[in-house]
Design a protein around this motif. Sequence first.
Motif, PDB file in Angstrom:
ATOM      1  N   PRO A  84      -1.662   7.503  -3.071  1.00  0.00           N
ATOM      2  CA  PRO A  84      -1.592   7.825  -4.502  1.00  0.00           C
ATOM      3  C   PRO A  84      -1.275   9.277  -4.808  1.00  0.00           C
ATOM      4  CG  PRO A  84      -3.878   7.603  -3.801  1.00  0.00           C
ATOM      5  CD  PRO A  84      -3.028   7.179  -2.635  1.00  0.00           C
ATOM      6  N   THR A 129      -4.491   9.954  -7.978  1.00  0.00           N
ATOM      7  CA  THR A 129      -5.936   9.829  -7.755  1.00  0.00           C
ATOM      8  C   THR A 129      -6.722  10.416  -8.934  1.00  0.00           C
ATOM      9  OG1 THR A 129      -5.653   9.943  -5.359  1.00  0.00           O
ATOM     10  CG2 THR A 129      -7.817  10.569  -6.226  1.00  0.00           C
ATOM     11  N   ALA A 174     -12.812   1.101  -9.204  1.00  0.00           N
ATOM     12  CA  ALA A 174     -11.549   0.406  -8.978  1.00  0.00           C
ATOM     13  C   ALA A 174     -11.764  -1.094  -8.848  1.00  0.00           C
ATOM     14  CB  ALA A 174     -10.857   0.961  -7.729  1.00  0.00           C
ATOM     15  N   ASP A 176      -1.932  -1.559  -8.912  1.00  0.00           N
ATOM     16  CA  ASP A 176      -3.258  -1.030  -9.226  1.00  0.00           C
ATOM     17  C   ASP A 176      -3.174   0.201 -10.121  1.00  0.00           C
ATOM     18  OD1 ASP A 176      -4.325  -3.050  -7.752  1.00  0.00           O
ATOM     19  OD2 ASP A 176      -5.306  -1.787  -6.258  1.00  0.00           O
ATOM     20  N   GLN A 209      -7.092   6.774   2.194  1.00  0.00           N
ATOM     21  CA  GLN A 209      -6.974   6.690   0.731  1.00  0.00           C
ATOM     22  C   GLN A 209      -5.642   6.041   0.384  1.00  0.00           C
ATOM     23  OE1 GLN A 209      -9.000   9.245  -1.922  1.00  0.00           O
ATOM     24  NE2 GLN A 209      -7.115  10.180  -2.616  1.00  0.00           N
ATOM     25  N   TYR A 210      -5.690   4.921  -0.308  1.00  0.00           N
ATOM     26  CA  TYR A 210      -4.461   4.187  -0.596  1.00  0.00           C
ATOM     27  C   TYR A 210      -4.599   3.421  -1.896  1.00  0.00           C
ATOM     28  CZ  TYR A 210      -7.316   0.518   1.564  1.00  0.00           C
ATOM     29  OH  TYR A 210      -8.343  -0.345   1.884  1.00  0.00           O
ATOM     30  N   THR A 211      -3.465   2.973  -2.394  1.00  0.00           N
ATOM     31  CA  THR A 211      -3.421   2.188  -3.627  1.00  0.00           C
ATOM     32  C   THR A 211      -2.133   1.389  -3.634  1.00  0.00           C
ATOM     33  OG1 THR A 211      -3.670   2.322  -6.040  1.00  0.00           O
ATOM     34  CG2 THR A 211      -2.259   3.964  -5.007  1.00  0.00           C
ATOM     35  N   THR A 212      -1.820   0.764  -4.756  1.00  0.00           N
ATOM     36  CA  THR A 212      -0.552   0.066  -4.955  1.00  0.00           C
ATOM     37  C   THR A 212      -0.017   0.418  -6.330  1.00  0.00           C
ATOM     38  OG1 THR A 212      -1.511  -1.916  -5.971  1.00  0.00           O
ATOM     39  CG2 THR A 212      -1.351  -1.882  -3.554  1.00  0.00           C
ATOM     40  N   ARG A 251       0.814  -1.210   0.000  1.00  0.00           N
ATOM     41  CA  ARG A 251       0.000   0.000   0.000  1.00  0.00           C
ATOM     42  C   ARG A 251       0.853   1.268   0.000  1.00  0.00           C
ATOM     43  NH1 ARG A 251      -5.069  -0.884   4.191  1.00  0.00           N
ATOM     44  NH2 ARG A 251      -6.072  -2.574   3.053  1.00  0.00           N
ATOM     45  N   MET A 278      -8.655  -3.450  -9.465  1.00  0.00           N
ATOM     46  CA  MET A 278      -7.756  -2.752  -8.536  1.00  0.00           C
ATOM     47  C   MET A 278      -8.188  -3.100  -7.115  1.00  0.00           C
ATOM     48  SD  MET A 278      -7.843   0.870 -10.615  1.00  0.00           S
ATOM     49  CE  MET A 278      -6.929   1.793  -9.368  1.00  0.00           C
ATOM     50  N   THR A 295     -14.106   4.202  -5.918  1.00  0.00           N
ATOM     51  CA  THR A 295     -13.714   2.917  -5.339  1.00  0.00           C
ATOM     52  C   THR A 295     -14.459   1.768  -6.005  1.00  0.00           C
ATOM     53  OG1 THR A 295     -13.288   4.019  -3.226  1.00  0.00           O
ATOM     54  CG2 THR A 295     -13.485   1.629  -3.181  1.00  0.00           C
ATOM     55  N   THR A 306      -7.103  -0.787  -3.653  1.00  0.00           N
ATOM     56  CA  THR A 306      -7.227   0.666  -3.769  1.00  0.00           C
ATOM     57  C   THR A 306      -8.520   1.127  -3.129  1.00  0.00           C
ATOM     58  OG1 THR A 306      -5.922   0.818  -5.804  1.00  0.00           O
ATOM     59  CG2 THR A 306      -7.495   2.595  -5.391  1.00  0.00           C
TER      60      THR A 306
END
Length: 460
Positions: free
Chosen positions: A70, A74, A159, A186, A180-183, A67, A164, A156, A167
């Motif tokens: 972003p 975003t 996603a 993703d 708020q997170y992502t990889t 994680r 994703m 979301t 995310t």
Amino acid sequence: MGVIVRQVWAGFFSRIPYSSKSLLVMLMALAIAAGNAGQASANPRYAAYVMDAKTGQVLFQSNGNDRRYPASLTKMMTLYLVFEAMNAGRINKNTRIRVSANAAAEPPTKIGLKAGSTITVENAILALITRSANDMATALGEHLGGSEANFAKMMTAKARQLGMDSTQFRNAHGLPNNAQYTTARDMAILGIALREHFPRQYPYFSTTSFTLGKTRYNNHNRLLNRVEGVDGIKTGYIRASGFNLVTSVQNNGRSVVAVVMGGQSAKSRDDHMAALIREYLPKASRGGGGQLIASRTLTPSTAVAASAVALPKRNIPTPDFRPQDEIGQIAVAAYAQEPAAARFAPPVPIPSPVVAASEAIEAATPIDPVQTASTTRPSAGWVIQVASSPSEREAKAFLESTTQKASGLLANATAFTETFDNKGTTFFRARFGGFGSKNEAWNACGALKKKKIDCYAVQL
């Protein structure tokens, strides 16, 4: 000192056989690369991912499933939903977007339009891509979602549909939010999805500058003019994320989408991205073909967003570093609008399916429709309309929600749905009847608006 070092190395090279020089150069390059990798691995925010955009093969990854925040990456999802709305006919490039007080108050970077002013969708898109304008991201989110919080639910949900599965969005711009997170993985998926699903709009990402009024805005993405074949996509930075970048490259029959997150500076991030492209683009396939990311286009006659979203089941730890600012919890409803010709009603909350994430995206069973007090239309009198929707179930759900929020005001009202046709599409009006006079209906509507429930009164 640098000159002396170069002279020493030159003398050293002149005394060794040519065949050994190539080997030495290779070993030196490997040593430098190892040093850079060591620096990257020592940075807890670092992640990188390179995917063959034709075959889906992962050519390189480092912390790709961990994680990360972003930041302004975003806005890639914000733009995805904007492009989707354009393709569905809900907006076009000339649609004017109102800048709310909330949007105007967003911190820089931004365009700086005053509250109450308007801007075209196309200029808002260009402001996001070149200036990374936070105020325009919020304005677009509010226009499409009814509120930025509801738009984040839509983000979301989308996603999940794209695969994703790590995310979660809480706003449209990427400013600090712990939730708020992502990889990197993703973000690579999203980059490819933007290219594949929106070939007409994707060229916006190659815009190097645009002019609004008397101001010229240059693109933050310096790789557009630096590396051959780069055609976008997006930069991003907040203190908690470091310097982020998603890059698309198409050159010599090969194509990759690469992600670098957590750069220590814009320059080091760009240098690292350029090195990844040089290393892995030649390893990408010239074959392949077909879309890698399944498209699930949402039209006005289907769902636009989920009212509940299944969060990732994978136990991925939240980053140790934290943004400085907190943003509150988001609401559970998501909104859609009627086509422009029928846009006299307020946005409609949609109880859409919970969408689960997996390698093959599967939709869960839709939420059971709620039952309203009545579906019988009064024959005369004044009524209050609170929404309209292409789905009767969604219209009834809004009636139920409104009844719960304002049970005292609507205790003697009759809830019902009523159909009307707009360019061949049947819509359902969500209305409350039983008001004996214009003043009674207007007063009730005014009380509803104080509860932040949009409405208008009309005589049957």
